[in-house]
Enzyme design. Structure first.
Site, short mmCIF file in Angstrom:
data_model
loop_
_atom_site.label_atom_id
_atom_site.label_comp_id
_atom_site.label_asym_id
_atom_site.label_seq_id
_atom_site.Cartn_x
_atom_site.Cartn_y
_atom_site.Cartn_z
N LEU A 214 41.59 24.64 9.64
CA LEU A 214 42.34 23.65 10.43
C LEU A 214 41.60 22.33 10.40
CD1 LEU A 214 42.85 25.57 13.81
CD2 LEU A 214 44.64 25.11 12.12
N HIS A 215 42.31 21.24 10.13
CA HIS A 215 41.64 19.93 10.26
C HIS A 215 42.59 18.78 10.55
CE1 HIS A 215 42.78 19.85 5.97
NE2 HIS A 215 42.84 18.54 6.12
#
Ligand code: UD1
Ligand code: UDP
Length: 387
Positions: A214-215
């Site tokens: 996730l980013h």
């Protein structure tokens, strides 16, 4: 136009952030295979700079060390884009390339395309035409502008050609070549697989597990949304191992959560530093399901035939949904849990992933090399006009 005695075509590749490295590695190898035909210079902007966000990929991918390092680092969008521009311009004026090659959609990509096009150096955009239709994503702005500056546009999937046509970009400039990210995957999967037995032992994953990355700012910068996603992971982690190599942006946001909430939503989840390409690829290949918001991971899981849940309302890579293993899921605990459980139920012994999309075949960069060879640039640009 490859007769003997012709001067080499001078190329500057500009990379900066993690996903750029896998893409440019394939392109540089394909150009190198053409011997003296191309002279290549690799510029690293330094948008990503941690050892595990940058250096590790040069080793894993067999990339040559950058010829020029701009050491730009982190900042606001305007600051980062401007710094790349300021530091790149003298390099291009000095080297006088025929082409500047830019991959993907990060700030370094747009900055390099702007500098080159104003120096009247031709721009080749690798991974052109992708559109989410979502201008709240900085990447969407970078994609649109880079495509409109580019002289040669290499697309990965038919939707790319359709978007470029709709936006009035001349078809002669567009080449549907396939996916260079997959070239690198095809080349390095055997090496990644060789690491698998040791990795499986290290992470304690004999059977099914969930791999997470996730980013994206809408997922990780809002504490409430981040907590929703993490708490879904924690619940799944009670029965199935969850492995989560954490991007530095996300690590900071997790650290910012209140301590009690952080512990509650991270129980059962293995938080790791970002992994090298080979280790991450091995983990992708063997995962039961991947939960992500990454562009590249949507593509890699599609090629590998591994189910992928993308925690976003849209994707600029629709072929991964229509012809691949990807599905979009709301960034909300209940929706994530339902999707994770549904995928786990589906992937029994009879489960058959679809074949990879057309031209995701390991040879996209060869097609790019052939196109660049057929279209020599403008002999170092018209620098007098721009400065
Ligand atoms: C960038 C790209 C995004 C891409 C992603 C790939 C833009 C606008 N965004 O997002 O499209 O999907 O890279 O990973 O270009 N940081 C470090 N060390 C590093 C790099 C970053 O600590 O080596 C931290 C810094 O606090 C920085 C933050 O991560 O402020 C975000 O980095 P940045 O490059 O601005 O954006 P990404 O979220 O990485
Ligand atoms: N990747 C990696 N290590 C990790 C997470 C991802 O090597 O810990 C690789 C992944 O296999 C893919 C690329 O990084 O090749 C995707 O980059 P990222 O998700 O940072 O950016 P995006 O593709 O979303 O722009």
């Amino acid at each position: 136009m490859t007769g003997t005695g012709e001067r080499p075509i001078r190329i500057v590749h500009v990379v900066g952030a993690r996903p750029n490295f896998m893409k440019i590695a394939a392109v540089m190898r394909a150009l190198s295979r053409r011997g003296e035909r191309f002279r290549q210079l690799l510029v690293h902007t330094g948008q990503h700079y941690n050892e595990n966000m940058s250096q590790v990929f040069f080793e894993d991918l067999g990339l040559p060390a950058p010829d020029v390092y701009l050491a730009v680092g982190s900042g606001t969008h305007a600051w980062q884009t401007a710094q790349v521009m300021l530091r790149l311009e003298p390099v291009l004026l000095d080297y006088r390339p025929d082409w500047v090659v830019v991959p993907g959609d990060v700030n370094s990509t747009l900055a390099a395309a702007l500098v080159a096009s104003k120096l009247r150096i031709k721009v080749a955009h690798v991974e052109a035409g992708l559109r989410s239709g979502d201008r709240t994503m900085p990447e969407e702005i970078n994609r649109v502008l880079t495509d409109h500056l580019a002289d040669l546009l290499f697309t990965t999937e038919p939707s790319g050609n359709e978007h470029l046509a709709q936006e009035g970009i001349a078809a002669e400039k567009v080449r549907y070549v396939g996916n260079v990210m997959i070239d690198t995957l095809v080349r390095l999967l055997p090496r990644a697989e060789a690491l698998w037995p040791a990795l499986a032992e290290r992470f304690g994953v004999a059977g099914r597990y969930v791999l997470v990355t996730l980013h994206r700012p809408p997922n990780v910068d809002d504490p409430a949304t981040l907590a929703q996603i993490l708490s879904a992971q924690a619940e799944v982690g009670e029965t199935t191992p969850v492995i989560f190599p954490v991007h530095p942006r996300t690590r900071q946001r997790i650290a910012d959560l209140p301590a009690g909430a952080r512990e509650a939503v991270l129980r059962g989840v293995q938080l790791l530093p970002p992994l090298g390409y080979l280790e991450f690829l091995a983990l992708e290949k063997h995962a039961a399901v991947v939960l992500t918001d990454s562009g590249g991971v949507q593509e890699e899981t599609t090629y590998l035939g591994v189910p992928c849940l993308t925690a976003r309302p849209n994707t600029e890579r629709p072929i991964t949904v229509t012809a691949g293993t990807n599905r979009l899921v709301a960034r909300e605990r209940g929706a994530l849990l339902a999707a994770l459980h549904q995928v786990m139920a589906e992937i029994g012994p009879g489960w058959q992933p679809p074949p990879p999309p057309p031209l995701w075949d390991g040879a996209a960069a060869e097609r790019i090399a052939a196109a660049l060879e057929d279209e020599p640039g403008q002999a170092g640009g018209d620098h007098t006009r721009a400065v």
